[in-house]
Scaffold this active site. Structure first.
Site, PDB file in Angstrom:
ATOM      1  N   SER A 137     -12.438  20.488 -14.538  1.00 43.07           N
ATOM      2  CA  SER A 137     -11.029  20.451 -14.922  1.00 43.07           C
ATOM      3  C   SER A 137     -10.935  20.078 -16.391  1.00 43.07           C
ATOM      4  O   SER A 137     -11.826  19.400 -16.926  1.00 43.07           O
ATOM      5  CB  SER A 137     -10.270  19.412 -14.087  1.00 43.07           C
ATOM      6  OG  SER A 137      -8.948  19.242 -14.557  1.00 43.07           O
ATOM      7  N   TYR A 149      -8.506  10.555 -10.750  1.00 42.02           N
ATOM      8  CA  TYR A 149      -8.861  11.965 -10.587  1.00 42.02           C
ATOM      9  C   TYR A 149      -9.600  12.470 -11.824  1.00 42.02           C
ATOM     10  O   TYR A 149     -10.629  13.148 -11.721  1.00 42.02           O
ATOM     11  CB  TYR A 149      -7.615  12.815 -10.339  1.00 42.02           C
ATOM     12  CG  TYR A 149      -7.891  14.295 -10.420  1.00 42.02           C
ATOM     13  CD1 TYR A 149      -8.505  14.954  -9.360  1.00 42.02           C
ATOM     14  CD2 TYR A 149      -7.567  15.018 -11.565  1.00 42.02           C
ATOM     15  CE1 TYR A 149      -8.782  16.306  -9.445  1.00 42.02           C
ATOM     16  CE2 TYR A 149      -7.846  16.371 -11.652  1.00 42.02           C
ATOM     17  CZ  TYR A 149      -8.456  17.013 -10.593  1.00 42.02           C
ATOM     18  OH  TYR A 149      -8.743  18.361 -10.681  1.00 42.02           O
TER      19      TYR A 149
END
Length: 230
Positions: A137, A149
């Site tokens: 990501s 995250y």
């Protein structure tokens, strides 16, 4: 790329599902996993190509389930040419003001999951000169406040490089694909910016990595939508 066998974890929606459909349309064999049996069945019914598509219920963070999926994939199709560690999710809160009971499943899925998949697939990928793709990501390249995250995706960034160091001497390619803002069910009802991309460009990037000629190791692809500053 055609006539290859590719395993994709967490492929019942979003990037994983779009990638599976694209690979099937191009003549490949695809094994998909998901934790929810009903969602997996829905995907299999909609995707078609039953002779070239195998769906298996599995939790990406569970070693026995991962090992079983890889074994069954190879038994069913005869070999494994690529694996895509796509399964992952975001708890949606922060370390500063979140619910700690929701963190362990996210960390296990996002960090342990790709490591388990690598351990199970590398011997088969060595036999075929294949490729392992990890879905990271942009959050694994840029920090934001108290974002666990993001920390899991930083771990994915590091994992991709140390796996590359191991795999490259064995004839296996390793690619890290870092999506920016993508409009998928991943966001679970959160507001998605209007510039967010559909999953298709990320699926295309994954297929581009899998389509590299022998001897070429494409290591990192970052795909942001225009308009995403960070």
């Amino acid at each position: 790329m055609a006539d290859k066998t590719v395993l994709i974890t967490g492929a019942t929606s979003g990037i994983g599902a779009r990638t599976a459909r694209l690979l099937l349309d191009r003549g490949n064999r695809v094994v998909v996993t998901g934790r929810d049996e009903s969602r997996l069945k829905t995907f299999l019914d909609e995707a078609g190509h039953p002779g070239r598509l195998l769906g298996l219920v599995a939790d990406a963070a569970d070693w026995q389930a991962t090992e079983s999926v890889v074994t069954r994939a190879v038994e069913h199709f005869g070999a494994l040419d690529a694996a895509v560690a796509n399964a992952g999710f975001m708890s949606g809160d922060s370390i500063g003001a979140g619910d700690p009971t929701s963190w362990a499943p996210m960390v296990l899925t996002n960090v342990l999951g790709p490591a388990l998949l690598a351990h199970a697939t590398l011997p088969h990928l060595e036999a075929t000169g294949g490729r392992l793709v990890l879905i990271g990501s942009v959050a694994g390249l840029k920090n934001s406040p108290a974002n666990l995250y993001s920390a899991t995706k930083w771990a994915t960034t590091g994992l991709a490089e140390n796996l590359r160091l191991h795999a490259t001497t064995r004839g296996i390619g390793v690619t890290l694909v870092n999506p920016g803002m993508i409009n998928t069910p991943f966001w679970q009802g959160a507001d998605v910016p209007p510039f967010a991309l559909p999953p298709q460009p990320i699926a295309e990037a994954i297929c581009f990595a899998l389509d590299q000629p022998a001897g070429v190791d494409l290591n990192t692809l970052t795909v942001r939508p225009l308009g995403q500053p960070a």
